[in-house]
Design a protein around this motif. Structure first.
Motif, short mmCIF file in Angstrom:
data_model
loop_
_atom_site.label_atom_id
_atom_site.label_comp_id
_atom_site.label_asym_id
_atom_site.label_seq_id
_atom_site.Cartn_x
_atom_site.Cartn_y
_atom_site.Cartn_z
N THR A 58 6.44 4.86 -7.99
CA THR A 58 4.77 4.93 -8.07
C THR A 58 4.44 4.03 -7.05
OG1 THR A 58 4.71 5.31 -10.43
CG2 THR A 58 2.94 4.54 -9.39
N SER A 59 3.59 4.53 -6.17
CA SER A 59 2.95 3.72 -4.85
C SER A 59 1.58 3.51 -5.47
CB SER A 59 2.97 4.26 -3.82
OG SER A 59 2.05 3.72 -2.66
N MET A 60 1.08 2.29 -5.47
CA MET A 60 -0.32 1.80 -6.05
C MET A 60 -1.21 1.24 -4.78
SD MET A 60 0.28 0.16 -9.85
CE MET A 60 1.54 -0.74 -9.43
N THR A 61 -2.18 1.87 -4.16
CA THR A 61 -3.00 1.33 -3.44
C THR A 61 -3.98 0.55 -3.80
OG1 THR A 61 -2.96 3.41 -2.20
CG2 THR A 61 -4.48 2.07 -1.23
N ILE A 62 -3.53 -0.70 -3.90
CA ILE A 62 -4.45 -1.88 -4.73
C ILE A 62 -3.93 -3.04 -3.88
CG2 ILE A 62 -2.66 -2.42 -6.27
CD1 ILE A 62 -6.56 -2.15 -6.90
N ASN A 63 -5.02 -4.22 -3.57
CA ASN A 63 -4.67 -5.15 -2.79
C ASN A 63 -5.26 -6.28 -3.45
OD1 ASN A 63 -3.74 -4.04 -0.07
ND2 ASN A 63 -5.50 -2.46 -0.62
N ALA A 64 -6.46 -6.81 -3.38
CA ALA A 64 -7.03 -8.05 -3.86
C ALA A 64 -6.36 -8.21 -5.50
CB ALA A 64 -8.43 -8.03 -3.84
N PRO A 65 -6.60 -7.26 -6.08
CA PRO A 65 -6.11 -7.23 -7.75
C PRO A 65 -4.73 -6.78 -7.94
CG PRO A 65 -7.75 -5.65 -7.62
CD PRO A 65 -7.42 -6.01 -6.11
N ALA A 66 -3.91 -6.87 -6.64
CA ALA A 66 -2.35 -6.25 -6.98
C ALA A 66 -1.65 -6.90 -7.91
CB ALA A 66 -1.84 -6.19 -5.51
N SER A 67 -1.79 -8.29 -8.26
CA SER A 67 -0.98 -8.84 -8.98
C SER A 67 -1.23 -8.44 -10.46
CB SER A 67 -1.12 -10.19 -8.93
OG SER A 67 -2.65 -10.79 -9.42
N ILE A 68 -2.44 -8.00 -10.67
CA ILE A 68 -2.94 -7.56 -12.22
C ILE A 68 -2.57 -6.01 -12.25
CG2 ILE A 68 -4.99 -7.02 -13.55
CD1 ILE A 68 -6.48 -9.07 -11.67
N LEU A 69 -2.60 -5.12 -11.43
CA LEU A 69 -2.13 -3.82 -11.56
C LEU A 69 -0.41 -3.96 -11.71
CD1 LEU A 69 -4.03 -1.57 -11.79
CD2 LEU A 69 -5.10 -3.49 -10.87
#
Length: 558
Positions: free
Chosen positions: A164-175
């Protein structure tokens, strides 16, 4: 590859061809354009290339073999003959339930990897009922407020069977914490979790602007993720250093890889300064590039980037493990090239862009739906986009041999040119104190904006032809199904969030958030505390706010 005498004979023969064969034809009939250039940067393209254009090429040092340094020809020895690239289709459909349905559909249709899009509030660390979220819930991707939403997204999908690839940056630690928590609940060993978080905050300051915290704490979160995953989740890519958004903002091909690799340098330096060993975390770094319409320029760009990263990791950082010097990358076809006019043309554009990515040796690929200039893609257009990859893999022959364009005088010459131009740009970045300083000063953004302005001018003056937009136009109105997120769906998301808050143990949540704040005030790794908060069903907004309390928020230009 040719001795001096042979090269002299080739130069003499080319001059004769120019005078006796090509010259008279051009004089009589002319050519389509006075000057031919690559798609970006105005690099002039000669009418023909010969061994003389690659006279300085050293096969062992500059090319080598696939799976061997300097990795120009590919990072794996068998490439697609052993295993095809991962076929990802970007999906995030308003609500968690809709996203789960789309994920299951893609898996049934043969997708070998999931790629998750999040709505704007989630990307900015806000809950769906926050004032800043009004009108945006579920619009650009799935709304994720808590672990409860993540449980719905992955209902019936075992995390030991998908990447799974998640396009998330600033809250990447949370996701990422939510993904780990889902794996724990499913009983999947953390070493079996596979995938990627984008987690590239520097490019947010450059191109996308979905940042939360100032650069210093943002870099701290990234290095905490590096450290935690190296120990706990070793097969998960901890960052996807993203040139895609830099290119979509208007950069040239050379700028795309230069600024992306410069971001990578900044992340590696930050991790080393935090006390981490380069050969421990570097193998988990990955990259993300765009693929545009000029097939040969894109192939050369990908090959140049691989060779450059090898050089950077070896010469700058003294990396010893071959895996630390391998540039592994995901590719997405170019969203900014899709047109609302004659959207069937986008199927063709995506096909050529996908071909360039495969010829360039990508490790995974997302192909855009034809209707993404209008909305989130429909199920039908997503299927066509996936079939584009499957036809490319099984019917085109492009995956049957490794680096098939190697040895082309033009491609090798173009690879060298792009590499040199990109290294020159990195030298400019270094002169400005590194990528973080160059971004904070606005220099990087200005370089990209200048190119974007010139490209738009070319389109408006018809110097650059966009089929169906400023040439070959038709008057008919497009008739397409459009995916939309209704107000009712947004309301239901907010109601579900309130129900979660009513049912959970608030004391446990508050204790977890307090512990997270305390960890943020020290040098302690924050990831275990975020995972604890996630498992207590603290929301994305609450966790992001706890870190805002300590780190503050970034304000552009302040």
């Amino acid at each position: 590859m040719f001795d001096d005498e042979e090269l002299a004979e080739i130069r003499e023969a080319k001059e004769s061809w120019e005078e006796e064969t090509r010259g008279p034809t051009v004089d009589r009939f002319g050519e389509r354009k006075e000057t031919f250039t690559t798609d970006t940067g105005g690099r002039e393209v000669d009418p023909i290339y010969t061994p003389d254009d690659v006279a300085d090429l050293d096969y062992d040092e500059d090319l080598g073999f696939p799976g061997e340094e300097p990795f120009t020809r590919g990072v794996y020895s068998t490439m697609y003959r052993g295993r095809l690239w991962t076929m990802r289709q970007y999906a995030g459909m308003g609500t968690a339930t809709e996203t789960n349905e789309r994920f299951r559909y893609l898996i049934d249709q043969g997708s070998s990897g999931l790629s998750m899009a999040f709505d704007l509030p989630t990307q900015m660390g806000y809950d769906s009922d926050a004032e800043m979220a009004q009108g945006e819930v579920g619009k650009s991707g799935v709304a994720i407020d808590s672990l409860d939403d993540f449980e719905t997204v992955f209902d019936g999908i075992s995390l030991d069977e998908v990447s799974t690839s998640m396009t998330i940056n600033a809250p990447a630690s949370i996701l990422l914490a939510m993904y780990i928590a889902i794996g724990d609940k499913q009983g999947v060993d953390r070493e079996q979790l596979r995938g990627t978080i984008q987690n590239d905050v520097l490019k947010e300051y450059i191109a996308r602007n979905t940042y939360i915290y100032p650069p210093e704490p943002s870099m701290r979160l990234i290095t905490d993720i590096f450290e935690f995953c190296a120990a706990e989740v070793p097969n998960f890519n901890t960052i996807s250093i993203s040139g895609y958004h830099i290119r979509e903002a208007g950069s040239t091909a050379a700028q795309e890889i230069a600024f992306t690799l410069a971001d990578g340098i900044e992340y590696v330096e930050a991790a080393i300064e935090a006390g981490q060993d380069v050969d421990e975390f570097a193998p988990q770094l990955s990259f993300f590039f765009a693929s545009y319409n000029n097939i040969l320029e894109e192939v050369a760009k990908f090959r140049a980037a691989r060779r450059m990263w090898h050089t950077i990791m070896e010469e700058r950082f003294d990396a010893e493990q071959p895996e630390s010097k391998q540039l592994k990358f995901h590719t997405q076809t170019a969203g900014s090239t899709l047109t609302a006019q004659q959207i069937e043309n986008n199927v063709v554009r995506v096909g050529y862009q996908a071909l360039a990515a495969v010829l360039g040796g990508t490790q995974s690929l997302h192909t855009n739906g034809k209707d993404e200039a209008l909305s989130l893609p429909t199920e039908q257009s997503v299927r066509t986009a996936l079939r584009t990859q499957q036809i490319l893999a099984h019917e085109s022959g492009a995956a049957d041999t490794i680096d098939p364009l190697a040895g082309s005088y033009y491609v090798e010459s173009l690879t060298d040119e792009i590499e040199q131009e990109a290294f020159d740009i990195i030298d400019d970045v270094d002169d400005r104190g590194g990528m973080k300083d160059a971004v904070e000063s606005g220099w990087v953004q200005g370089q990209i904006q200048d190119v974007a302005f010139e490209r738009q001018r070319e389109i408006e003056t018809d110097e650059r032809i966009i089929v169906g937009v400023n040439e070959y136009e038709v008057d008919e109105e497009p008739k397409e199904d459009i995916e939309e997120v209704s107000e009712e769906e947004q309301k239901r998301q907010r109601e579900q969030l309130q129900a979660l808050r009513d049912e959970r143990d608030d004391a446990t949540v508050e204790a977890a958030l307090d512990d997270l704040r305390s960890a943020c005030e020290t040098d302690e790794n924050v990831m275990p505390y975020i995972i604890t908060a996630v498992k207590a069903y603290a929301t994305v907004g609450e966790i992001a706010d706890a870190m805002r309390d300590v780190f503050g928020e970034h304000r552009a230009g302040i």
